[in-house]
Design a protein around this motif. Structure first.
Motif, PDB file in Angstrom:
ATOM      1  N   TRP A   1      -2.744  -0.087   8.871  1.00 28.02           N
ATOM      2  CA  TRP A   1      -1.872   0.104   7.715  1.00 28.02           C
ATOM      3  C   TRP A   1      -1.228  -1.175   7.216  1.00 28.02           C
ATOM      4  N   ILE A   2      -0.991  -2.139   8.098  1.00 27.95           N
ATOM      5  CA  ILE A   2      -0.175  -3.312   7.767  1.00 27.95           C
ATOM      6  C   ILE A   2      -0.960  -4.591   8.022  1.00 27.95           C
ATOM      7  N   THR A   3      -0.927  -5.495   7.050  1.00 28.79           N
ATOM      8  CA  THR A   3      -1.638  -6.753   7.190  1.00 28.79           C
ATOM      9  C   THR A   3      -0.715  -7.937   7.487  1.00 28.79           C
ATOM     10  N   GLY A   4       0.589  -7.763   7.320  1.00 29.02           N
ATOM     11  CA  GLY A   4       1.519  -8.850   7.599  1.00 29.02           C
ATOM     12  C   GLY A   4       2.935  -8.339   7.740  1.00 29.02           C
ATOM     13  N   ILE A   5       3.698  -8.981   8.637  1.00 33.85           N
ATOM     14  CA  ILE A   5       5.105  -8.650   8.840  1.00 33.85           C
ATOM     15  C   ILE A   5       5.898  -9.947   8.791  1.00 33.85           C
ATOM     16  N   GLY A   6       6.949  -9.970   8.014  1.00 33.01           N
ATOM     17  CA  GLY A   6       7.792 -11.159   7.946  1.00 33.01           C
ATOM     18  C   GLY A   6       9.256 -10.775   7.869  1.00 33.01           C
ATOM     19  N   THR A   7      10.109 -11.666   8.333  1.00 37.10           N
ATOM     20  CA  THR A   7      11.548 -11.481   8.196  1.00 37.10           C
ATOM     21  C   THR A   7      12.102 -12.624   7.356  1.00 37.10           C
TER      22      THR A   7
ATOM     23  N   LEU B   1       1.284  -4.104   3.087  1.00 38.77           N
ATOM     24  CA  LEU B   1       0.357  -3.023   3.373  1.00 38.77           C
ATOM     25  C   LEU B   1      -1.093  -3.452   3.160  1.00 38.77           C
ATOM     26  N   GLN B   2      -1.964  -2.894   3.967  1.00 42.77           N
ATOM     27  CA  GLN B   2      -3.386  -3.129   3.809  1.00 42.77           C
ATOM     28  C   GLN B   2      -3.867  -2.539   2.481  1.00 42.77           C
ATOM     29  N   PRO B   3      -4.896  -3.129   1.857  1.00 44.52           N
ATOM     30  CA  PRO B   3      -5.512  -2.480   0.700  1.00 44.52           C
ATOM     31  C   PRO B   3      -5.961  -1.072   1.073  1.00 44.52           C
ATOM     32  N   GLY B   4      -5.637  -0.120   0.220  1.00 42.71           N
ATOM     33  CA  GLY B   4      -6.020   1.264   0.478  1.00 42.71           C
ATOM     34  C   GLY B   4      -4.991   2.071   1.239  1.00 42.71           C
ATOM     35  N   ALA B   5      -3.883   1.474   1.660  1.00 45.20           N
ATOM     36  CA  ALA B   5      -2.890   2.198   2.454  1.00 45.20           C
ATOM     37  C   ALA B   5      -1.908   3.000   1.606  1.00 45.20           C
TER      38      ALA B   5
ATOM     39  N   LEU C   1      -0.360   6.890   2.656  1.00 43.98           N
ATOM     40  CA  LEU C   1       1.010   6.849   3.157  1.00 43.98           C
ATOM     41  C   LEU C   1       2.027   7.401   2.158  1.00 43.98           C
ATOM     42  N   PHE C   2       1.822   7.126   0.869  1.00 47.40           N
ATOM     43  CA  PHE C   2       2.860   7.410  -0.113  1.00 47.40           C
ATOM     44  C   PHE C   2       2.486   8.478  -1.138  1.00 47.40           C
ATOM     45  N   GLY C   3       1.210   8.866  -1.202  1.00 43.47           N
ATOM     46  CA  GLY C   3       0.805   9.927  -2.115  1.00 43.47           C
ATOM     47  C   GLY C   3       0.693   9.513  -3.568  1.00 43.47           C
ATOM     48  N   VAL C   4       0.542   8.217  -3.839  1.00 45.91           N
ATOM     49  CA  VAL C   4       0.354   7.727  -5.204  1.00 45.91           C
ATOM     50  C   VAL C   4      -0.758   6.688  -5.204  1.00 45.91           C
TER      51      VAL C   4
ATOM     52  N   LEU D   1     -11.934   1.817  -7.581  1.00 42.91           N
ATOM     53  CA  LEU D   1     -11.547   1.643  -6.184  1.00 42.91           C
ATOM     54  C   LEU D   1     -10.334   0.724  -6.074  1.00 42.91           C
ATOM     55  N   PHE D   2     -10.321  -0.357  -6.858  1.00 50.69           N
ATOM     56  CA  PHE D   2      -9.201  -1.297  -6.828  1.00 50.69           C
ATOM     57  C   PHE D   2      -7.947  -0.692  -7.458  1.00 50.69           C
ATOM     58  N   ALA D   3      -8.102   0.102  -8.513  1.00 49.70           N
ATOM     59  CA  ALA D   3      -6.929   0.736  -9.125  1.00 49.70           C
ATOM     60  C   ALA D   3      -6.221   1.644  -8.122  1.00 49.70           C
ATOM     61  N   ASP D   4      -6.992   2.417  -7.380  1.00 51.62           N
ATOM     62  CA  ASP D   4      -6.396   3.321  -6.398  1.00 51.62           C
ATOM     63  C   ASP D   4      -5.823   2.584  -5.196  1.00 51.62           C
ATOM     64  N   GLY D   5      -6.574   1.598  -4.680  1.00 48.64           N
ATOM     65  CA  GLY D   5      -6.221   1.007  -3.396  1.00 48.64           C
ATOM     66  C   GLY D   5      -5.469  -0.300  -3.443  1.00 48.64           C
ATOM     67  N   VAL D   6      -5.562  -1.042  -4.571  1.00 48.12           N
ATOM     68  CA  VAL D   6      -4.889  -2.338  -4.694  1.00 48.12           C
ATOM     69  C   VAL D   6      -3.878  -2.318  -5.837  1.00 48.12           C
ATOM     70  N   GLY D   7      -4.276  -1.780  -6.977  1.00 51.99           N
ATOM     71  CA  GLY D   7      -3.359  -1.695  -8.100  1.00 51.99           C
ATOM     72  C   GLY D   7      -3.757  -2.532  -9.298  1.00 51.99           C
TER      73      GLY D   7
END
Length: 275
Positions: free
Chosen positions: A31-37, A97-101, A105-108, A198-204
């Protein structure tokens, strides 16, 4: 790369956000490709640049007064420049978030989040509401452990694999320029229209716009390591003027101006309020 502070060359060093990149545990990589603080100990003296970004992020914000927000930040297609008139010190955890997540996860669809900042709990999926409720109570150093408990088990459908392969082929890497969209579609045995959907749904954003933003982000990362003409060639531009035009379109100023602090006028930035 979430945001950049900039001041003119030769100016005294302003306070910068303290940033730390954390490893992504194996259990979260579906689900996640990077975490930062990010922590800002006192108000920034100059403009803060939000650079173009194809990723959707979950941002856990905490202000100095203890107020917390759990937000979804959609892809950004242009840079924006901000100041904070309220001078609130802020710390946050950013989950890329990973592409396609976004859909599972969010229903949109990811395209519905482009250019938007939305409270996580306002999204329709039960997972989104549960994450918003639980993450609001978690201390920053315990976020990854709690996410491993909250996120659904990993899946690996054919649509997800196809999107990840397309994203990789269209991304700029050191010593490798992105492939043309038509070549990526042919290699993956789909039509260009299917790839756009595919990109519209999964990347935006569209595959072409994804590659364009990724190239400019590559320039932002590597500008100090190579002359402009060499960097343009390595990044897949026709020439330096093509790179400059693309950079100006997405960042609002040409590269030379950006890297010497000659930025567009900043606008006040306020965190969205729930309710």
């Amino acid at each position: 790369m979430e945001g950049v502070t900039n001041s003119p060359a030769g100016a005294a060093d302003p306070p910068h956000p303290s940033e730390q990149v954390l490893p992504v545990p194996a259990a979260l990589r579906r689900w996640i490709t990077g975490i930062g603080t990010v922590a800002v100990g006192r108000p920034l003296d100059d403009a803060f640049a939000h650079v173009p970004d194809t990723a959707t992020k979950v941002v856990l914000r905490e202000e100095a007064n203890g107020r917390r927000d759990t937000l979804v930040v959609g892809p950004r297609t242009r840079a924006s420049y901000h100041t904070d008139p309220d001078e609130r010190a802020v710390s946050c955890v950013q989950l890329r978030l990973q592409p396609g997540a976004v859909g599972p996860l969010f229903g949109v669809a990811a395209v519905d989040l482009v250019g938007r900042v939305i409270p996580l709990g306002d999204l329709p999926a039960g997972t989104a509401r549960r994450l918003a409720r639980e993450l609001a109570r978690v201390e920053r150093d315990a976020v990854t452990a709690r996410l491993a408990e909250l996120l659904p088990p990993a899946g690996d459908g054919s649509r997800e694999r196809l999107l990840r392969a397309a994203v990789e082929a269209l991304s700029t890497r050191r010593h490798r320029t992105p492939a043309p969209v038509r070549d990526v579609a042919r290699e993956l045995a789909v039509s260009e229209r299917q790839l756009r959907n595919l990109f519209a749904d999964g990347v935006g954003v569209s595959p072409k716009h994804y590659a364009r933003i990724d190239r400019v982000r590559h320039v932002l990362t590597h500008a100090a390591s190579a002359p402009w003409a060499e960097l343009a060639a390595a990044t897949g531009y026709y020439d330096q003027s093509h790179m400059t035009a693309d950079f100006r379109t997405l960042m609002g100023v040409p590269p030379g101006a950006f890297f010497t602090g000659r930025l567009p006028r900043a606008t006040p930035c306020r965190a969205p309020r729930q309710g």
